[in-house]
Each structure stands twice: as C-alpha cells, then as structure tokens.
Design a protein around this motif. Structure first.
Motif, PDB file in Angstrom:
ATOM      1  N   THR A  39       4.533   3.900  -3.828  1.00 16.88           N
ATOM      2  CA  THR A  39       3.854   4.567  -4.937  1.00 16.88           C
ATOM      3  C   THR A  39       2.711   3.711  -5.471  1.00 16.88           C
ATOM      4  OG1 THR A  39       5.942   5.623  -5.521  1.00 16.88           O
ATOM      5  CG2 THR A  39       4.204   5.647  -7.183  1.00 16.88           C
ATOM      6  N   THR A  40       2.971   2.436  -5.667  1.00 16.89           N
ATOM      7  CA  THR A  40       1.954   1.543  -6.235  1.00 16.89           C
ATOM      8  C   THR A  40       0.721   1.468  -5.356  1.00 16.89           C
ATOM      9  OG1 THR A  40       3.646   0.223  -7.339  1.00 16.89           O
ATOM     10  CG2 THR A  40       1.498  -0.805  -6.995  1.00 16.89           C
ATOM     11  N   TRP A  41       0.923   1.190  -4.078  1.00 16.91           N
ATOM     12  CA  TRP A  41      -0.240   1.035  -3.203  1.00 16.91           C
ATOM     13  C   TRP A  41      -0.939   2.357  -2.936  1.00 16.91           C
ATOM     14  CZ3 TRP A  41      -2.821  -3.097  -2.946  1.00 16.91           C
ATOM     15  CH2 TRP A  41      -2.197  -4.318  -3.134  1.00 16.91           C
ATOM     16  N   GLY A  42      -0.204   3.458  -2.949  1.00 19.12           N
ATOM     17  CA  GLY A  42      -0.842   4.763  -2.807  1.00 19.12           C
ATOM     18  C   GLY A  42      -1.733   5.096  -3.987  1.00 19.12           C
ATOM     19  N   VAL A  43      -1.257   4.780  -5.187  1.00 19.18           N
ATOM     20  CA  VAL A  43      -2.062   5.038  -6.390  1.00 19.18           C
ATOM     21  C   VAL A  43      -3.276   4.110  -6.430  1.00 19.18           C
ATOM     22  CG1 VAL A  43      -2.037   4.891  -8.916  1.00 19.18           C
ATOM     23  CG2 VAL A  43      -0.160   6.016  -7.719  1.00 19.18           C
ATOM     24  N   VAL A  44      -3.095   2.855  -6.034  1.00 22.30           N
ATOM     25  CA  VAL A  44      -4.231   1.922  -6.005  1.00 22.30           C
ATOM     26  C   VAL A  44      -5.281   2.398  -5.006  1.00 22.30           C
ATOM     27  CG1 VAL A  44      -4.912  -0.420  -5.334  1.00 22.30           C
ATOM     28  CG2 VAL A  44      -2.954  -0.079  -6.817  1.00 22.30           C
ATOM     29  N   LEU A  45      -4.844   2.799  -3.816  1.00 27.86           N
ATOM     30  CA  LEU A  45      -5.780   3.284  -2.805  1.00 27.86           C
ATOM     31  C   LEU A  45      -6.487   4.557  -3.277  1.00 27.86           C
ATOM     32  CD1 LEU A  45      -6.892   3.026   0.090  1.00 27.86           C
ATOM     33  CD2 LEU A  45      -5.003   4.482   0.812  1.00 27.86           C
ATOM     34  N   GLY A  46      -5.735   5.486  -3.856  1.00 25.15           N
ATOM     35  CA  GLY A  46      -6.348   6.712  -4.371  1.00 25.15           C
ATOM     36  C   GLY A  46      -7.329   6.430  -5.493  1.00 25.15           C
ATOM     37  N   GLY A  47      -7.007   5.489  -6.351  1.00 25.69           N
ATOM     38  CA  GLY A  47      -7.918   5.119  -7.435  1.00 25.69           C
ATOM     39  C   GLY A  47      -9.201   4.494  -6.903  1.00 25.69           C
ATOM     40  N   LEU A  48      -9.051   3.689  -5.862  1.00 26.70           N
ATOM     41  CA  LEU A  48     -10.235   3.078  -5.253  1.00 26.70           C
ATOM     42  C   LEU A  48     -11.131   4.149  -4.624  1.00 26.70           C
ATOM     43  CD1 LEU A  48     -11.741   0.493  -4.408  1.00 26.70           C
ATOM     44  CD2 LEU A  48     -10.352   0.508  -2.329  1.00 26.70           C
ATOM     45  N   VAL A  49     -10.533   5.084  -3.914  1.00 24.22           N
ATOM     46  CA  VAL A  49     -11.322   6.167  -3.300  1.00 24.22           C
ATOM     47  C   VAL A  49     -11.996   7.005  -4.388  1.00 24.22           C
ATOM     48  CG1 VAL A  49     -11.158   8.284  -1.932  1.00 24.22           C
ATOM     49  CG2 VAL A  49      -9.947   6.228  -1.192  1.00 24.22           C
ATOM     50  N   ALA A  50     -11.250   7.333  -5.449  1.00 25.04           N
ATOM     51  CA  ALA A  50     -11.837   8.120  -6.542  1.00 25.04           C
ATOM     52  C   ALA A  50     -12.962   7.350  -7.229  1.00 25.04           C
ATOM     53  CB  ALA A  50     -10.756   8.498  -7.548  1.00 25.04           C
ATOM     54  N   ALA A  51     -12.787   6.053  -7.402  1.00 27.90           N
ATOM     55  CA  ALA A  51     -13.833   5.242  -8.031  1.00 27.90           C
ATOM     56  C   ALA A  51     -15.089   5.198  -7.169  1.00 27.90           C
ATOM     57  CB  ALA A  51     -13.314   3.828  -8.284  1.00 27.90           C
ATOM     58  N   LEU A  52     -14.902   5.113  -5.863  1.00 29.24           N
ATOM     59  CA  LEU A  52     -16.074   5.146  -4.972  1.00 29.24           C
ATOM     60  C   LEU A  52     -16.772   6.500  -5.053  1.00 29.24           C
ATOM     61  CD1 LEU A  52     -14.692   3.281  -1.835  1.00 29.24           C
ATOM     62  CD2 LEU A  52     -16.427   2.479  -3.441  1.00 29.24           C
ATOM     63  N   ILE A  69      -3.674  10.116  -4.850  1.00 31.74           N
ATOM     64  CA  ILE A  69      -2.809   9.686  -5.955  1.00 31.74           C
ATOM     65  C   ILE A  69      -1.629  10.635  -6.121  1.00 31.74           C
ATOM     66  CG2 ILE A  69      -2.686   9.424  -8.466  1.00 31.74           C
ATOM     67  CD1 ILE A  69      -5.527   8.269  -8.341  1.00 31.74           C
ATOM     68  N   VAL A  70      -1.909  11.933  -6.115  1.00 32.74           N
ATOM     69  CA  VAL A  70      -0.825  12.918  -6.263  1.00 32.74           C
ATOM     70  C   VAL A  70       0.139  12.816  -5.080  1.00 32.74           C
ATOM     71  CG1 VAL A  70      -0.310  15.387  -6.289  1.00 32.74           C
ATOM     72  CG2 VAL A  70      -2.157  14.484  -7.713  1.00 32.74           C
ATOM     73  N   LEU A  71      -0.393  12.664  -3.883  1.00 31.52           N
ATOM     74  CA  LEU A  71       0.448  12.521  -2.699  1.00 31.52           C
ATOM     75  C   LEU A  71       1.326  11.265  -2.796  1.00 31.52           C
ATOM     76  CD1 LEU A  71       1.104  13.642   0.141  1.00 31.52           C
ATOM     77  CD2 LEU A  71      -0.664  12.093   1.008  1.00 31.52           C
ATOM     78  N   ALA A  72       0.771  10.171  -3.282  1.00 33.31           N
ATOM     79  CA  ALA A  72       1.541   8.933  -3.433  1.00 33.31           C
ATOM     80  C   ALA A  72       2.666   9.103  -4.452  1.00 33.31           C
ATOM     81  CB  ALA A  72       0.619   7.792  -3.851  1.00 33.31           C
ATOM     82  N   LEU A  73       2.402   9.802  -5.543  1.00 31.66           N
ATOM     83  CA  LEU A  73       3.434  10.035  -6.550  1.00 31.66           C
ATOM     84  C   LEU A  73       4.570  10.893  -5.999  1.00 31.66           C
ATOM     85  CD1 LEU A  73       1.184  10.611  -9.686  1.00 31.66           C
ATOM     86  CD2 LEU A  73       2.562   8.592  -9.165  1.00 31.66           C
TER      87      LEU A  73
END
Length: 101
Positions: A39-52, A69-73
């Motif tokens: 969950t943690t790394w999925g949210v971090v990766l999703g946040g990075l993609v969204a920030a880009l 992020i939703v998929l990771a949750l």
C-alpha cells in the motif's frame, strides 16, 4: 498559602496513576507487513505519477496517478483480508519462520 512550585510537586506526589496494560502482547512487526508495504509504495508511486502530471500539465497523467493510488489502496486491503496484514495468518507464520520478529 500552598506551595505549587514544580520542585514541591515533584517531591510530594499527590496521587497515584493506574496502569491499564493490554490483555495480550501486541504484534512485534511494527506494521512491516506485505500489505502495508504494498500500500505504501503504491501510494508513493501513484503520487509521484500524479505530481508529474501536474508539473507537466498532463491531465491524463494526473488521473493515471490517481488510479494507481486507488489500485494500491484496494490491493492493500485485499492483501490484509488474505492474512498478509497486521495480525494476519500469513504474517504470523512469516514471523514464526523468522524467529518472532
């Protein structure tokens, strides 16, 4: 006049505190479970993609990041329900193989 200084209160305690301990020992993995890390790394990766997506003004990339992020949750919750979370059967079995920690 009563002495309310810190030194007086430290030397003359006025009450005792009652300790309420848990009935069993809590897990010792401190949340380091497969479900938590996924969950943690999925949210971090999703946040990075969204920030880009925001930085490069690409709306579709932002929404892809939100989807990750939703998929990771969801994946983290599924892993927890399958026993890979705190107190789960797979986590407890893994802790037994590693010697309790």
């Amino acid at each position: 006049m009563a002495d309310h200084s810190l030194a007086h209160r430290a030397q003359n305690p006025t009450r005792t505190e009652t300790m309420h301990l848990p009935p069993t020992t809590p897990p010792t993995n401190h949340g380091r479970t497969v479900a938590a890390w996924t969950t943690t790394w999925g949210v971090v990766l999703g946040g990075l993609v969204a920030a880009l997506g925001v930085a490069f003004t690409l709306v579709w990339l932002f929404w892809v990041g939100m989807g990750v992020i939703v998929l990771a949750l969801v994946l983290g919750k599924v892993l927890q329900l399958l026993g890979h979370g705190q107190g789960g059967a797979a986590t407890l079995a893994r802790a037994q193989r590693r010697g309790g920690h």
